[in-house]
Design a protein around this motif. Structure first.
Motif, PDB file in Angstrom:
ATOM      1  N   SER A 143      -1.609  13.289   6.558  1.00 46.98           N
ATOM      2  CA  SER A 143       0.037  12.374   6.573  1.00 46.98           C
ATOM      3  C   SER A 143      -0.381  11.682   5.922  1.00 46.98           C
ATOM      4  O   SER A 143      -1.536  10.776   5.223  1.00 46.98           O
ATOM      5  CB  SER A 143       0.201  12.084   8.088  1.00 46.98           C
ATOM      6  N   GLY A 144       0.841  11.090   5.069  1.00 47.28           N
ATOM      7  CA  GLY A 144       1.296   9.687   4.568  1.00 47.28           C
ATOM      8  C   GLY A 144       0.261   8.844   4.891  1.00 47.28           C
ATOM      9  O   GLY A 144      -0.195   7.831   4.393  1.00 47.28           O
ATOM     10  N   ALA A 145       0.916   8.343   6.122  1.00 53.17           N
ATOM     11  CA  ALA A 145      -0.181   6.812   6.845  1.00 53.17           C
ATOM     12  C   ALA A 145      -1.102   6.617   6.683  1.00 53.17           C
ATOM     13  O   ALA A 145      -1.672   6.136   6.855  1.00 53.17           O
ATOM     14  CB  ALA A 145       1.151   7.054   8.179  1.00 53.17           C
ATOM     15  N   VAL A 146      -1.660   8.510   7.491  1.00 47.72           N
ATOM     16  CA  VAL A 146      -2.962   8.465   7.691  1.00 47.72           C
ATOM     17  C   VAL A 146      -4.440   8.458   5.870  1.00 47.72           C
ATOM     18  O   VAL A 146      -4.652   7.760   5.699  1.00 47.72           O
ATOM     19  CB  VAL A 146      -3.618   9.817   8.140  1.00 47.72           C
ATOM     20  N   ALA A 147      -3.154   8.885   4.734  1.00 45.00           N
ATOM     21  CA  ALA A 147      -3.887   8.589   3.986  1.00 45.00           C
ATOM     22  C   ALA A 147      -3.799   7.341   3.329  1.00 45.00           C
ATOM     23  O   ALA A 147      -4.632   6.108   2.501  1.00 45.00           O
ATOM     24  CB  ALA A 147      -3.205   9.609   2.515  1.00 45.00           C
ATOM     25  N   ASN A 148      -2.438   6.593   3.484  1.00 45.82           N
ATOM     26  CA  ASN A 148      -2.963   4.999   3.573  1.00 45.82           C
ATOM     27  C   ASN A 148      -3.641   4.236   3.971  1.00 45.82           C
ATOM     28  O   ASN A 148      -4.294   3.643   3.833  1.00 45.82           O
ATOM     29  CB  ASN A 148      -1.449   4.651   3.709  1.00 45.82           C
ATOM     30  N   GLU A 149      -3.601   4.731   5.666  1.00 47.63           N
ATOM     31  CA  GLU A 149      -5.051   3.962   6.695  1.00 47.63           C
ATOM     32  C   GLU A 149      -7.089   4.023   6.030  1.00 47.63           C
ATOM     33  O   GLU A 149      -7.064   3.273   5.574  1.00 47.63           O
ATOM     34  CB  GLU A 149      -4.900   4.860   7.562  1.00 47.63           C
ATOM     35  N   ASN A 171       8.826  -2.551   1.289  1.00 44.69           N
ATOM     36  CA  ASN A 171       7.236  -1.737   1.052  1.00 44.69           C
ATOM     37  C   ASN A 171       8.115  -0.993   1.704  1.00 44.69           C
ATOM     38  O   ASN A 171       7.704  -1.356   3.349  1.00 44.69           O
ATOM     39  CB  ASN A 171       6.499  -2.799   0.829  1.00 44.69           C
ATOM     40  N   PHE A 172       7.075   0.575   1.730  1.00 39.45           N
ATOM     41  CA  PHE A 172       6.854   1.327   3.340  1.00 39.45           C
ATOM     42  C   PHE A 172       5.882   1.523   3.507  1.00 39.45           C
ATOM     43  O   PHE A 172       5.617   2.494   1.826  1.00 39.45           O
ATOM     44  CB  PHE A 172       8.129   2.636   3.073  1.00 39.45           C
ATOM     45  N   SER A 173       4.747   1.958   4.086  1.00 40.48           N
ATOM     46  CA  SER A 173       3.833   2.599   3.770  1.00 40.48           C
ATOM     47  C   SER A 173       3.267   3.709   4.763  1.00 40.48           C
ATOM     48  O   SER A 173       2.243   4.633   5.207  1.00 40.48           O
ATOM     49  CB  SER A 173       3.257   1.396   3.840  1.00 40.48           C
ATOM     50  N   GLY A 174       4.119   3.871   6.205  1.00 43.78           N
ATOM     51  CA  GLY A 174       4.021   4.781   6.661  1.00 43.78           C
ATOM     52  C   GLY A 174       4.024   4.317   8.206  1.00 43.78           C
ATOM     53  O   GLY A 174       4.700   3.222   7.836  1.00 43.78           O
ATOM     54  N   LEU A 236       1.645  -1.007  -3.401  1.00 39.20           N
ATOM     55  CA  LEU A 236       2.967  -1.215  -3.977  1.00 39.20           C
ATOM     56  C   LEU A 236       3.363   0.533  -3.947  1.00 39.20           C
ATOM     57  O   LEU A 236       2.347   1.756  -3.981  1.00 39.20           O
ATOM     58  CB  LEU A 236       2.427  -1.308  -4.847  1.00 39.20           C
ATOM     59  N   GLU A 237       4.517   0.379  -4.163  1.00 41.06           N
ATOM     60  CA  GLU A 237       5.238   2.011  -4.296  1.00 41.06           C
ATOM     61  C   GLU A 237       5.675   1.948  -5.507  1.00 41.06           C
ATOM     62  O   GLU A 237       6.454   1.034  -6.224  1.00 41.06           O
ATOM     63  CB  GLU A 237       6.090   2.452  -3.502  1.00 41.06           C
ATOM     64  N   PRO A 238       5.256   2.763  -6.689  1.00 41.52           N
ATOM     65  CA  PRO A 238       6.156   2.755  -8.005  1.00 41.52           C
ATOM     66  C   PRO A 238       7.243   3.110  -8.156  1.00 41.52           C
ATOM     67  O   PRO A 238       8.186   2.289  -8.888  1.00 41.52           O
ATOM     68  CB  PRO A 238       5.214   3.389  -9.027  1.00 41.52           C
ATOM     69  N   PHE A 269      -1.579   2.471  -4.926  1.00 43.76           N
ATOM     70  CA  PHE A 269      -0.769   3.179  -5.401  1.00 43.76           C
ATOM     71  C   PHE A 269      -0.701   3.897  -4.362  1.00 43.76           C
ATOM     72  O   PHE A 269      -1.048   4.925  -4.460  1.00 43.76           O
ATOM     73  CB  PHE A 269      -1.120   3.187  -6.964  1.00 43.76           C
ATOM     74  N   ASP A 270       0.880   3.362  -4.723  1.00 45.70           N
ATOM     75  CA  ASP A 270       1.191   5.116  -3.007  1.00 45.70           C
ATOM     76  C   ASP A 270       2.400   6.003  -3.754  1.00 45.70           C
ATOM     77  O   ASP A 270       3.400   5.712  -3.995  1.00 45.70           O
ATOM     78  CB  ASP A 270       1.838   4.232  -2.057  1.00 45.70           C
ATOM     79  N   GLU A 271       1.429   7.069  -4.172  1.00 39.34           N
ATOM     80  CA  GLU A 271       3.203   8.053  -4.392  1.00 39.34           C
ATOM     81  C   GLU A 271       2.965   9.077  -3.830  1.00 39.34           C
ATOM     82  O   GLU A 271       3.264  10.338  -4.021  1.00 39.34           O
ATOM     83  CB  GLU A 271       1.798   8.731  -5.816  1.00 39.34           C
ATOM     84  N   VAL A 272       3.056   8.737  -2.265  1.00 40.43           N
ATOM     85  CA  VAL A 272       3.641   9.402  -1.762  1.00 40.43           C
ATOM     86  C   VAL A 272       4.734  10.028  -1.206  1.00 40.43           C
ATOM     87  O   VAL A 272       5.101  11.550  -1.140  1.00 40.43           O
ATOM     88  CB  VAL A 272       3.732   8.840   0.437  1.00 40.43           C
ATOM     89  N   GLN A 273       5.721   9.112  -2.009  1.00 33.03           N
ATOM     90  CA  GLN A 273       6.840  10.215  -2.470  1.00 33.03           C
ATOM     91  C   GLN A 273       7.306  10.779  -3.853  1.00 33.03           C
ATOM     92  O   GLN A 273       8.322  11.457  -4.211  1.00 33.03           O
ATOM     93  CB  GLN A 273       8.140   8.964  -1.206  1.00 33.03           C
ATOM     94  N   THR A 274       6.820  10.008  -4.325  1.00 33.10           N
ATOM     95  CA  THR A 274       7.395  10.409  -5.646  1.00 33.10           C
ATOM     96  C   THR A 274       6.051  11.177  -6.334  1.00 33.10           C
ATOM     97  O   THR A 274       6.211  11.758  -7.364  1.00 33.10           O
ATOM     98  CB  THR A 274       6.359   9.024  -6.839  1.00 33.10           C
ATOM     99  N   GLY A 299       1.424  13.188  -1.082  1.00 30.95           N
ATOM    100  CA  GLY A 299       2.328  13.581   0.454  1.00 30.95           C
ATOM    101  C   GLY A 299       2.641  14.037   0.046  1.00 30.95           C
ATOM    102  O   GLY A 299       3.415  14.334  -0.988  1.00 30.95           O
ATOM    103  N   LYS A 300       3.852  14.843   0.758  1.00 36.39           N
ATOM    104  CA  LYS A 300       4.361  14.907   0.741  1.00 36.39           C
ATOM    105  C   LYS A 300       4.888  16.397  -0.237  1.00 36.39           C
ATOM    106  O   LYS A 300       4.199  17.991   0.725  1.00 36.39           O
ATOM    107  CB  LYS A 300       6.352  14.505   0.779  1.00 36.39           C
ATOM    108  N   MET A 301       5.427  15.962  -0.957  1.00 37.39           N
ATOM    109  CA  MET A 301       5.215  18.102  -1.914  1.00 37.39           C
ATOM    110  C   MET A 301       4.150  18.208  -1.820  1.00 37.39           C
ATOM    111  O   MET A 301       4.184  19.300  -2.797  1.00 37.39           O
ATOM    112  CB  MET A 301       6.266  17.247  -3.586  1.00 37.39           C
TER     113      MET A 301
HETATM  114  C1  LIG Z   1       5.957   6.108   0.092  1.00 39.79           C
HETATM  115  C2  LIG Z   1       5.100   6.629   0.972  1.00 39.79           C
HETATM  116  N1  LIG Z   1       4.254   5.890   1.439  1.00 39.79           N
HETATM  117  C3  LIG Z   1       3.624   6.678   2.878  1.00 39.79           C
HETATM  118  C4  LIG Z   1       4.768   6.949   4.021  1.00 39.79           C
HETATM  119  C5  LIG Z   1       3.876   7.947   5.000  1.00 39.79           C
HETATM  120  O1  LIG Z   1       3.710   8.947   5.165  1.00 39.79           O
HETATM  121  P1  LIG Z   1       3.692  10.246   6.680  1.00 39.79           P
HETATM  122  O2  LIG Z   1       4.970  10.519   7.395  1.00 39.79           O
HETATM  123  O3  LIG Z   1       3.255  11.264   6.067  1.00 39.79           O
HETATM  124  O4  LIG Z   1       2.914   9.365   7.357  1.00 39.79           O
HETATM  125  C6  LIG Z   1       5.982   6.934   3.905  1.00 39.79           C
HETATM  126  C7  LIG Z   1       6.856   8.231   3.930  1.00 39.79           C
HETATM  127  O5  LIG Z   1       7.907   8.666   4.097  1.00 39.79           O
HETATM  128  C8  LIG Z   1       6.637   7.213   2.022  1.00 39.79           C
HETATM  129  O6  LIG Z   1       7.592   6.991   1.576  1.00 39.79           O
END
Ligand SMILES: Cc1ncc(COP(=O)(O)O)c(C=O)c1O
Length: 461
Positions: A143-149, A171-174, A236-238, A269-274, A299-301
């Motif tokens: 998951s994106g949140a675990v990638a950030n952890e 900001n959003f990191s999960g 940061l999310e770009p 650099f959080d590219e989970v959504q970008t 993450g995601k895509m």
């Molecule tokens: C920028 C960003 N980081 C992290 C996350 C968390 O990803 P996940 O929902 O897969 O844990 C998201 C989810 O929307 C996100 O947009």
């Protein structure tokens, strides 16, 4: 000559693919629902909370169209919050998943993985490492949140257990316990014991770029001098996702990140959504700041999530692991998405994604001119032009002054009319699209914009 096992399997996969195409080809335009509640009711009961949107998929779809259990077909402009980059019922994906189904296990893990995991990791790294990137290693997860952890742990270890984090407002990191504390939204922190110190910096303000850079640099210097040597990273999310599809420029990010790194604070650099969605596969390359990125998450895509880091951030054994890396199908499809995105004409200023975004802006600007009463100016949306915003496959519209209740009502009425959308922002609130950029045509975008325009018009009357 007798057919080998492989050619026999290929023939079977081809015939399943053909049979499935025959069942999906009717799913080509939005249609209305039939009354049917049972699975939605069951979901509400078993989860203890109903679905935000009355959506249950049948598991069938075609391109950007998805079939729902109530018999309706929706034009999917959200794709599970940015996950299904090649839409629904994609034939290449189906074939890969069928082949994955012939493998010996469902999941792959850190202790034992197959070559699929190594191929996914190598392909992702190869793309991330382009330009002046410092990234050298990749660690996948689910998951994106675990990638950030994992990213935060790597940064903490590198800084000797620094206890604080720098992040940007909105900001959003999960939603893990720690990421909930970095994500700047009251709802995600509700009832969570706060054990991480986060210093928030103002994000770039598109209506006052120079002033906003000054304010952020001042806040950064204050935090650095108040807590010298105590920040594990700046997160940061770009392009801010949940926070409202706010893209930062390199004129803003470069000086801020350089100053942080000069003070010994690593850049996460959080590219989970970008990832995959803007004018290059990685936003770090669009902005030309890849030389300043120490740790990056996707993450995601990408289907399988991952943390990438520079060689000098490679953690000691034991810090990162976990039972699962991902499913065999996810790893194979993720690797194929990377390859298709890299070679399919999606990127660059005249690539498919930039062209789609330009079309969205043209249609959005025309909609504002047609429906001026629905598009009053909004403080915080980036001026009148900011009412049609975002970048690449992250598109946002800000009708009704960014009023939350009205934007949600609009999302629901568009769904009734056959278009699946969502919202983002913390006020102003925006109508949000994360369409399947891999398969979206301009005609699909036109259909979505027509429906949105009609629904807005009906709400204004
Ligand atoms: C920028 C960003 N980081 C992290 C996350 C968390 O990803 P996940 O929902 O897969 O844990 C998201 C989810 O929307 C996100 O947009």
């Amino acid at each position: 000559m007798p057919a080998t096992a492989d050619t026999h399997l290929d023939a079977l996969v081809a015939s399943i693919s053909e049979a499935r195409q025959a069942t999906c080809t009717g799913i080509t335009e939005p249609s209305s629902p039939q009354p049917l509640q049972s699975t939605l009711d069951t979901l509400a009961a078993v989860r203890g909370r109903g679905a935000f949107l009355p959506f249950i998929g049948t598991g069938q779809g075609w391109g950007p169209f998805v079939q729902c259990e109530d018999g309706s077909v929706k034009l999917d402009m959200v794709t599970g919050i940015g996950v299904h980059g090649f839409g629904h019922g994609d034939d290449t994906t189906l074939r890969i998943m069928l082949e994955a189904a012939t493998q010996d296990t469902v999941m792959q893990g850190n202790l034992q993985c197959n070559a699929d995991a190594v191929a996914f990791m190598s392909r992702l790294l190869e793309q991330a490492c382009q330009g002046n990137s410092r990234l050298a290693h990749v660690f996948p997860c689910c998951s994106g949140a675990v990638a950030n952890e994992n990213a935060l742990k790597v940064c903490m270890q590198k800084t000797g257990g620094a206890p604080r984090v720098l992040a940007f407002a909105h900001n959003f990191s999960g939603r893990t316990t720690t990421m909930s504390q970095i994500s700047d939204s009251p709802g995600v922190r509700q009832g969570i014991a706060l054990n991480l110190q986060v210093d928030y910096l103002p994000y770039e303000d598109p209506t006052d770029r120079e002033g906003s850079l000054d304010r952020t640099m001042t806040a950064l210097q204050q935090a650095l001098s108040r807590y010298p040597g105590q920040h594990a990273c700046v997160v940061l999310e770009p392009v801010q996702g949940e926070g409202g599809f706010n893209p930062a420029t390199s004129a803003f990010l470069r000086p801020v990140l350089e100053a942080a790194r000069a003070a010994g604070v690593p850049v996460l650099f959080d590219e989970v959504q970008t990832f995959g969605r803007t004018e290059q596969m990685f936003r770090q390359h669009v902005l030309g700041v890849e030389d300043l990125v120490d740790v990056l998450t996707v993450g995601k895509m990408s289907q399988v999530c991952a943390t990438l880091y520079a060689d000098d951030f490679n953690p000691a054994p034991g810090l990162l692991s976990g039972t699962f890396i991902g499913s065999t199908a996810g790893l194979r499809v993720g690797a194929s998405f990377i390859e298709r995105l890299a070679s399919g004409g999606y990127y660059g200023s005249d690539g498919r994604i930039a062209t789609l975004h330009e079309h969205f802006r043209t249609r959005g600007t025309a909609m504002m001119a047609d429906l001026p009463a629905a598009f009053p100016e909004v403080a915080g949306a980036g001026g009148p032009i900011g009412l049609v915003g975002g970048c690449g496959g992250m598109m946002r519209l800000t009708p009704f002054g960014g009023d939350k209740a009205k934007v949600i009502e609009l999302v629901k009425s568009c769904l009734d009319a056959g278009v699946l959308l969502f919202f983002c922002g913390h006020g102003p609130f925006h109508l949000r699209m994360l369409p399947p950029v891999g398969v979206l045509e301009q005609s699909h975008l036109d259909t979505a914009m027509d429906v949105i325009g009609n629904c807005i018009e009906a709400m204004v009357d």
